[in-house]
Design an enzyme around this catalytic site. Structure first.
Site, PDB file in Angstrom:
ATOM      1  N   LYS A  99       0.835  -1.197   0.000  1.00 36.15           N
ATOM      2  CA  LYS A  99       0.000   0.000   0.000  1.00 36.15           C
ATOM      3  C   LYS A  99       0.873   1.250   0.000  1.00 36.15           C
ATOM      4  CE  LYS A  99      -3.485   2.383   2.724  1.00 36.15           C
ATOM      5  NZ  LYS A  99      -4.414   2.360   3.845  1.00 36.15           N
ATOM      6  N   GLU A 105      10.425  -4.691   4.713  1.00 38.80           N
ATOM      7  CA  GLU A 105      10.504  -6.080   4.255  1.00 38.80           C
ATOM      8  C   GLU A 105      10.248  -6.168   2.754  1.00 38.80           C
ATOM      9  OE1 GLU A 105       8.900  -4.956   6.889  1.00 38.80           O
ATOM     10  OE2 GLU A 105       8.917  -6.386   8.546  1.00 38.80           O
ATOM     11  N   GLY A 121      -4.845  -1.794   5.059  1.00 37.81           N
ATOM     12  CA  GLY A 121      -4.032  -2.916   4.586  1.00 37.81           C
ATOM     13  C   GLY A 121      -4.706  -4.266   4.819  1.00 37.81           C
ATOM     14  N   ARG A 122      -5.228  -4.447   6.037  1.00 36.12           N
ATOM     15  CA  ARG A 122      -5.829  -5.765   6.365  1.00 36.12           C
ATOM     16  C   ARG A 122      -7.232  -5.911   5.806  1.00 36.12           C
ATOM     17  NH1 ARG A 122      -4.690  -2.459  10.344  1.00 36.12           N
ATOM     18  NH2 ARG A 122      -6.314  -1.597  11.672  1.00 36.12           N
ATOM     19  N   GLU A 151      -4.860  -6.745  14.586  1.00 38.66           N
ATOM     20  CA  GLU A 151      -4.330  -5.417  14.246  1.00 38.66           C
ATOM     21  C   GLU A 151      -5.462  -4.389  14.346  1.00 38.66           C
ATOM     22  OE1 GLU A 151      -0.684  -4.591  11.416  1.00 38.66           O
ATOM     23  OE2 GLU A 151      -2.518  -4.404  10.250  1.00 38.66           O
ATOM     24  N   HIS A 194      -5.826 -33.490  17.213  1.00 41.96           N
ATOM     25  CA  HIS A 194      -4.763 -34.379  17.691  1.00 41.96           C
ATOM     26  C   HIS A 194      -3.600 -33.596  18.271  1.00 41.96           C
ATOM     27  CE1 HIS A 194      -6.769 -37.887  16.019  1.00 41.96           C
ATOM     28  NE2 HIS A 194      -7.212 -37.017  15.127  1.00 41.96           N
ATOM     29  N   LYS A 200       9.298  -0.827  14.440  1.00 43.50           N
ATOM     30  CA  LYS A 200       9.902  -0.498  13.139  1.00 43.50           C
ATOM     31  C   LYS A 200      10.985   0.569  13.310  1.00 43.50           C
ATOM     32  CE  LYS A 200       5.717  -1.115  10.312  1.00 43.50           C
ATOM     33  NZ  LYS A 200       4.798  -0.467   9.376  1.00 43.50           N
TER      34      LYS A 200
HETATM   35  O1  F6P Z   1       3.180  -2.913   9.796  1.00 43.09           O
HETATM   36  C1  F6P Z   1       1.820  -3.131   9.651  1.00 43.09           C
HETATM   37  C2  F6P Z   1       1.344  -2.808   8.263  1.00 43.09           C
HETATM   38  O2  F6P Z   1       1.262  -1.444   8.103  1.00 43.09           O
HETATM   39  C3  F6P Z   1       0.005  -3.485   7.995  1.00 43.09           C
HETATM   40  O3  F6P Z   1      -1.064  -2.761   8.467  1.00 43.09           O
HETATM   41  C4  F6P Z   1       0.062  -3.615   6.529  1.00 43.09           C
HETATM   42  O4  F6P Z   1      -0.880  -4.550   6.044  1.00 43.09           O
HETATM   43  C5  F6P Z   1       1.484  -4.062   6.325  1.00 43.09           C
HETATM   44  O5  F6P Z   1       2.222  -3.326   7.271  1.00 43.09           O
HETATM   45  C6  F6P Z   1       2.052  -3.865   4.952  1.00 43.09           C
HETATM   46  O6  F6P Z   1       1.987  -2.528   4.562  1.00 43.09           O
HETATM   47  P1  F6P Z   1       2.202  -2.120   3.055  1.00 43.09           P
HETATM   48  O7  F6P Z   1       1.106  -2.747   2.241  1.00 43.09           O
HETATM   49  O8  F6P Z   1       2.136  -0.627   3.032  1.00 43.09           O
HETATM   50  O9  F6P Z   1       3.546  -2.636   2.617  1.00 43.09           O
END
Ligand code: F6P
Length: 539
Positions: free
Chosen positions: A207, A213, A268-269, A354, A385, A505
């Protein structure tokens, strides 16, 4: 001082009522009304919901509905659907429901109708999916794309992975899908170890297009591609982006023509029905994808219009709240009895935790009540199990959602009967257990009797749908999205920001240079300093 919620007359009535309920049990509640199972169920939008095995009476539900009304649930729901900026801390509308609004509906954000924008992106995704699936989109060396790697994390990963796994049965089997999320280089390395760059498409899903990452993995993917194709021009054929940040996408070197956009009013979620679902569409094709959106929309409409006592997300949200706030339940388990949904609990963890993992109300006051529970789960029957022991005989109250389907997508009798018999049996065992007398009657030796007693009185909901399908997946996801909303509305918190992820972060950004430059002085606490020294090999 008490908060307005815990001062609320219906809250107080529920506190008192919970004491009455604690003095009875599910055996007695069922014995008192032989039609309980027929009464405490709801069939809507092709979903059968059994909620009879809950520690509730009609009065409990009435009080919960009144509490929800008193907390403005209906007004808050209307505000969300109409595009009001209910994400107050970020001053944003919350319109994931607009992502599945059909052509012809009108939903406005700051006076602008967003529905045509949604369909413009869906059209572009459809055209791209057609080209990839038909081999019309060629890679740099002229070969069609065989492998699709989605790079993203959180909402830009969990929805796509979950949906791909859930709908694999409907997917094009000549295309191979991989999902890279972790900044651990092994995630990328393993995902591409058997792939050729000239047949591989990377979807960089983010987003913000700034997430550490995702940017690290995207950069590595770029290097990997260039190491094989040795031409900058190849990036245009092997990289597309899904983002709200066109500037950053362009800076990264992806042609904005190859970008699929969405908007700041999609959390995002809550984004799996936005362009973040591009990998899903590539896998199952545009028609199935639109069926999934239809399912989302059907549940949105149900949530928006059904009266509270016939409203699946409302009932589910309030039942969760009942245990969370009046029985001190700390967790909520979700057990899908269909292997295709094996990533569904992981997806729900971000969606629920979240969203509702918040400690202050909308106006910044600390809550004097519990908010979001821990969500967790695994598919049945595997969990049986492993950890079900604790749910049956442990000391913790863990409400369970069972999700089952009447048909299996793979007709291999008698597997489905075995699977569903197990799901139904678990709900029955949790609710009714086995008394000491029943155990004794089986001839069990006296010292073993207490070990074999099942207290029962452990609550569960059971969802039944016809089969795993794109439409049903859309309905289930939207159901949980709205369930989260219902709880957030009563708790008076903001389910749509995620400030709790920020601190870690920022601190990681401080530590990165300290790991790379061994001469840098360490000014953390003694524990953190020691960990950094150990990593540096200088402890
Ligand atoms: O760190 C949490 C977050 O902001 C989530 O809410 C989001 O889904 C995820 O990181 C990834 O964010 P982006 O789509 O901006 O890379």
């Amino acid at each position: 001082m008490k908060s307005p919620l815990t001062e609320q007359p219906y809250w107080k009535m529920l506190e008192k009522h919970a004491e009455e309920i604690k003095s009875t049990d599910l055996r007695s509640l069922f014995a008192a009304d032989e039609n309980r199972g027929k009464k405490m169920m709801l069939e809507a939008e092709g979903i059968y919901l059994d909620y009879a095995k809950h520690r509730i009476t009609e009065k409990t539900l009435e009080l919960l509905f009144e509490l929800a009304k008193a907390c403005g649930l209906e007004e808050k729901r209307a505000a969300m659907f109409s595009g009001e900026k209910i994400n107050v801390t970020e001053n944003r509308a919350v319109l994931h429901t607009a992502l599945r609004a059909p052509v012809g509906e009108h939903i406005f954000v700051d006076g602008h109708d967003v529905v045509p924008d949604v369909h413009q992106v869906l059209g572009k995704m459809g055209e791209f999916a057609r080209k990839i699936r038909q081999g019309e989109w060629k890679g740099h060396t002229g070969k069609p794309i065989k492998n699709i790697v989605n790079i993203g994390i959180g909402g830009s990963d969990l929805g796509p992975v979950m949906a791909y796994e859930a709908l694999k049965y409907y997917s094009a089997r000549n295309l191979h899908f991989r999902f890279v999320s972790n900044v651990d280089g092994s995630d990328f390395a393993e995902a591409v170890q058997d792939l050729q760059a000239d047949e591989t498409l990377f979807i960089i899903s983010s987003k913000t297009f700034t997430t550490l990452e995702t940017m690290a993995n995207a950069t590595t993917a770029r290097k990997w591609t260039l190491s094989q194709l040795k031409d900058e021009k190849s990036i245009a054929r092997h990289f597309v982006a899904v983002s709200t940040n066109e500037k950053a996408v362009t800076q990264f070197g992806i042609d904005p023509q190859n970008m699929f956009g969405f908007w700041d009013w999609v959390g995002g979620r809550y984004s799996m029905s936005s362009a973040i679902g591009l990998s899903t569409m590539l896998a199952i094709g545009p028609d199935h994808y639109h069926d999934m959106l239809k399912g989302f929309h059907a549940m949105d409409t149900h949530f928006k219009n059904a009266p509270l006592n016939k409203n699946i997300p409302v009932i589910m949200g309030l039942l969760g709240l009942w245990y969370n706030n009046f029985f001190d339940a700390q967790t909520q388990a979700v057990f899908p009895y269909d292997k295709y949904l094996h990533r569904f609990p992981a997806y729900l963890q971000q969606l629920t935790m979240e969203s509702n993992g918040k400690h202050v109300t909308l106006d910044g006051k600390p809550t004097d009540y519990q908010t979001g529970p821990v969500y967790w789960g695994e598919p049945g029957t595997n969990g049986q199990h492993s950890f079900y022991q604790l749910i049956h005989q442990g000391t913790k109250l863990i409400p369970v959602d069972f999700i089952g389907f009447r048909e299996s997508l793979n007709h291999l009798p008698p597997h489905q009967d075995y699977l569903i018999a197990n799901m139904i049996a678990q709900g029955e065992a949790l609710a009714f257990g086995k008394t000491a007398d029943e155990v004794k009657a089986e001839g069990v030796a006296a010292p073993l009797v207490p070990h074999k007693v099942f207290e029962g009185n452990r609550p569960s909901s059971t969802f039944f749908l016809d089969k795993v399908s794109p439409e049903n997946l859309g309905k289930l996801v939207a159901m949980y999205e709205h369930c989260v909303f219902v709880q957030g509305a009563v708790w008076d918190i903001n389910p749509f920001d995620q400030m709790g992820v920020e601190l870690g972060k920022v601190l990681a950004q401080n530590i990165i240079p300290e790991l790379q430059d061994h001469g840098k002085a360490l000014k953390h606490d003694s524990s953190t300093n020691a960990l950094i020294s150990f990593y540096r090999g200088t402890h």
